[in-house]
Design a protein around this motif. Structure first.
Motif, PDB file in Angstrom:
ATOM      1  N   LEU A   1       0.822  -1.213   0.000  1.00  0.00           N
ATOM      2  CA  LEU A   1       0.000   0.000   0.000  1.00  0.00           C
ATOM      3  C   LEU A   1       0.855   1.262   0.000  1.00  0.00           C
ATOM      4  CD1 LEU A   1      -3.084  -0.565   2.330  1.00  0.00           C
ATOM      5  CD2 LEU A   1      -2.933  -0.665  -0.157  1.00  0.00           C
ATOM      6  N   GLU A   2       2.052   1.189   0.577  1.00  0.00           N
ATOM      7  CA  GLU A   2       2.950   2.346   0.591  1.00  0.00           C
ATOM      8  C   GLU A   2       3.637   2.453  -0.766  1.00  0.00           C
ATOM      9  OE1 GLU A   2       6.567   4.273   3.282  1.00  0.00           O
ATOM     10  OE2 GLU A   2       6.028   2.161   3.537  1.00  0.00           O
ATOM     11  N   LYS A   3       3.646   3.669  -1.321  1.00  0.00           N
ATOM     12  CA  LYS A   3       4.181   3.859  -2.676  1.00  0.00           C
ATOM     13  C   LYS A   3       5.092   5.071  -2.715  1.00  0.00           C
ATOM     14  CE  LYS A   3       1.652   5.556  -6.091  1.00  0.00           C
ATOM     15  NZ  LYS A   3       0.677   5.706  -7.201  1.00  0.00           N
ATOM     16  N   LYS A   4       6.210   4.933  -3.452  1.00  0.00           N
ATOM     17  CA  LYS A   4       7.134   6.048  -3.701  1.00  0.00           C
ATOM     18  C   LYS A   4       7.348   6.176  -5.209  1.00  0.00           C
ATOM     19  CE  LYS A   4       8.404   6.763   0.717  1.00  0.00           C
ATOM     20  NZ  LYS A   4       8.612   8.011   1.446  1.00  0.00           N
ATOM     21  N   GLU A   5       7.648   7.406  -5.626  1.00  0.00           N
ATOM     22  CA  GLU A   5       7.914   7.649  -7.049  1.00  0.00           C
ATOM     23  C   GLU A   5       9.416   7.808  -7.265  1.00  0.00           C
ATOM     24  OE1 GLU A   5       5.577   7.319  -9.167  1.00  0.00           O
ATOM     25  OE2 GLU A   5       4.061   7.142  -7.599  1.00  0.00           O
ATOM     26  N   PRO A   6      10.002   7.032  -8.160  1.00  0.00           N
ATOM     27  CA  PRO A   6      11.433   7.169  -8.435  1.00  0.00           C
ATOM     28  C   PRO A   6      11.704   8.332  -9.383  1.00  0.00           C
ATOM     29  CG  PRO A   6      10.526   5.407  -9.774  1.00  0.00           C
ATOM     30  CD  PRO A   6       9.399   5.926  -8.932  1.00  0.00           C
ATOM     31  N   SER A   7      12.812   9.033  -9.143  1.00  0.00           N
ATOM     32  CA  SER A   7      13.247  10.101 -10.049  1.00  0.00           C
ATOM     33  C   SER A   7      14.628   9.722 -10.579  1.00  0.00           C
ATOM     34  CB  SER A   7      13.306  11.441  -9.304  1.00  0.00           C
ATOM     35  OG  SER A   7      13.787  12.468 -10.154  1.00  0.00           O
ATOM     36  N   PHE A   8      14.685   9.373 -11.853  1.00  0.00           N
ATOM     37  CA  PHE A   8      15.923   8.878 -12.451  1.00  0.00           C
ATOM     38  C   PHE A   8      16.663   9.987 -13.196  1.00  0.00           C
ATOM     39  CE2 PHE A   8      13.245   5.029 -12.310  1.00  0.00           C
ATOM     40  CZ  PHE A   8      14.107   4.150 -11.675  1.00  0.00           C
TER      41      PHE A   8
END
Length: 411
Positions: free
Chosen positions: A176-183
């Motif tokens: 349920l926990e979500k993070k957005e990657p920044s490449f």
């Protein structure tokens, strides 16, 4: 006394398997004080998996030295399983129970907490895996806080790749926990191996480079974005396109990992992508000096040189080196398989097949120790250190199911 590290089969055997028969290796059980199933949406399904978990024990057939292959055994349930990843005190096993129609779960053992968790893989029908279908472990510098990280996307919800987490320290259900990657501009799109080191998590494409991020950023509840960096492979190492129809998968000739919790190493064997005469095929080892400092070459070792090492003896000289592994605890040691191969020099093809020997190579003292591999050894291996917590969790298992079965047959 237990060895400081071991070489494990990724395949995990169950107590119903016919090949659970190597009673030459002692059987130990990993102590467990806490068991819980999580992430199964249906209440009946959750109850079934909690009941399954009550009957499960993880056994270890442990060799007394890394030269021989050790393996895990799950006792108490017929299933199909393999090790996804090991990080310090945590083992993650991907498994499917017999009769479940191929449905997969993760079994997580924590040697510090002496806990066993069974969690569902993402079950949303709109879920698709991206970058990798395997799960990785991100752990803090001290290793006392960790999360399982699954890369994926919910169709119609996520615009790009997202990081879905399960943190045992939180009360949230899995994923349920979500993070957005920044490449940055350069990043990996295929992941061959993962590891955590010094508070960072590393995703390794063995043909291209390494994407990495800070685990503190992942665990930061005040930020939804995780910044990634990129480390290219050593400049002497060609970057090839993937062509597994005609060349073995990259793990057959390259690997990367952490040595003595001190530094990162990269190892490569040539002769897979381009023709190299058998005796001149060379293993090269590099050490990472820092994220922005590049690589330092440490060792070069040709097969011809290896033939002359103490202990090589009369092993066949028509076999090639393959599947390199780094010692977790000894900076002088690497592990290599020696096996047969198929090669076509005119329409290039090179496939590693039928490994015959596991070699422990001491590059500094020029000594090799070998162990034969029985039959067609198709399973990938992984080398891992045995932490103090893991050693304390191992208890001898006197009720060995294989020995009992053999005694009954003799009667």
């Amino acid at each position: 006394m237990f060895p400081s590290e071991c070489v494990l089969e990724r395949r995990v055997r169950s107590d119903g398997a016919e090949d659970l028969d190597d009673t030459n290796l002692p059987l130990f059980i990993l102590k467990c004080k806490d068991r819980k199933a999580e992430g199964y949406n249906d209440g009946k399904d959750l109850k079934i998996h909690n009941n399954r978990l009550k009957s499960i024990n993880i056994g270890v057939r442990l060799a007394d030295a890394p030269t021989a292959v050790s393996y895990l055994v799950i006792l108490g349930a017929p299933l199909f399983a393999q090790i996804d990843t090991v990080d310090k005190n945590v083992i993650v096993i991907s498994l499917g129970f017999s009769g479940d129609g191929g449905r997969k779960s993760y079994l997580i053992y924590d040697a510090v907490a002496l806990s066993l968790r069974l969690i569902a893989r993402p079950e949303n029908p709109s879920w698709i895996y991206t970058i990798s279908s395997s799960v990785s472990i991100a752990s803090s510098c001290q290793g006392d806080v960790y999360a399982l990280v699954q890369t994926g996307r919910l169709v119609g919800v996520d615009e790009g790749d997202s990081l879905y987490l399960w943190r045992p320290s939180l009360l949230l259900p899995p994923w349920l926990e979500k993070k957005e990657p920044s490449f940055p501009d350069r990043r990996v799109y295929d992941i061959d191996t993962y590891f955590s080191f010094n508070g960072h998590a590393y995703w390794v494409d063995l043909l291209w480079g390494v994407s990495y991020y800070s685990c503190d950023a992942l665990f930061d509840d005040n930020s939804a974005v995780v910044q990634f960096g990129f480390i290219p492979l050593p400049p002497e190492t060609p970057s090839y396109t993937r062509n597994t129809d005609r060349v073995s998968q990259p793990v057959a000739y390259r690997n990367m990992g952490v040595v003595r919790d001190s530094f990162i190493r990269f190892v490569s064997i040539d002769g897979f992508q381009d023709y190299v005469k058998l005796k001149h095929r060379t293993v090269t080892v590099w050490k990472l000096l820092g994220h922005d400092k590049g690589w330092e070459k440490e060792h070069e070792l040709s097969l011809k040189t290896l033939w002359g090492f103490q202990g090589f003896g009369d092993m066949p000289k028509d076999l090639t080196l393959m599947f390199p592994h780094l010692s977790a605890n000894d900076h002088d040691v690497i592990y290599l398989l020696l096996g047969q191969y198929r090669e076509d020099r005119y329409k290039w093809k090179f496939i590693a097949c039928n490994p015959r020997y596991l070699l422990t190579v001491d590059m500094q003292n020029k000594v090799v120790t070998s162990a034969p591999l029985a039959g067609l050894f198709r399973d990938r291996l992984l080398s891992c250190g045995l932490t103090e917590s893991f050693c304390e969790a191992l208890v001898p298992f006197s009720d060995d199911p294989v020995k009992k079965q053999r005694k009954r047959k003799r009667r």
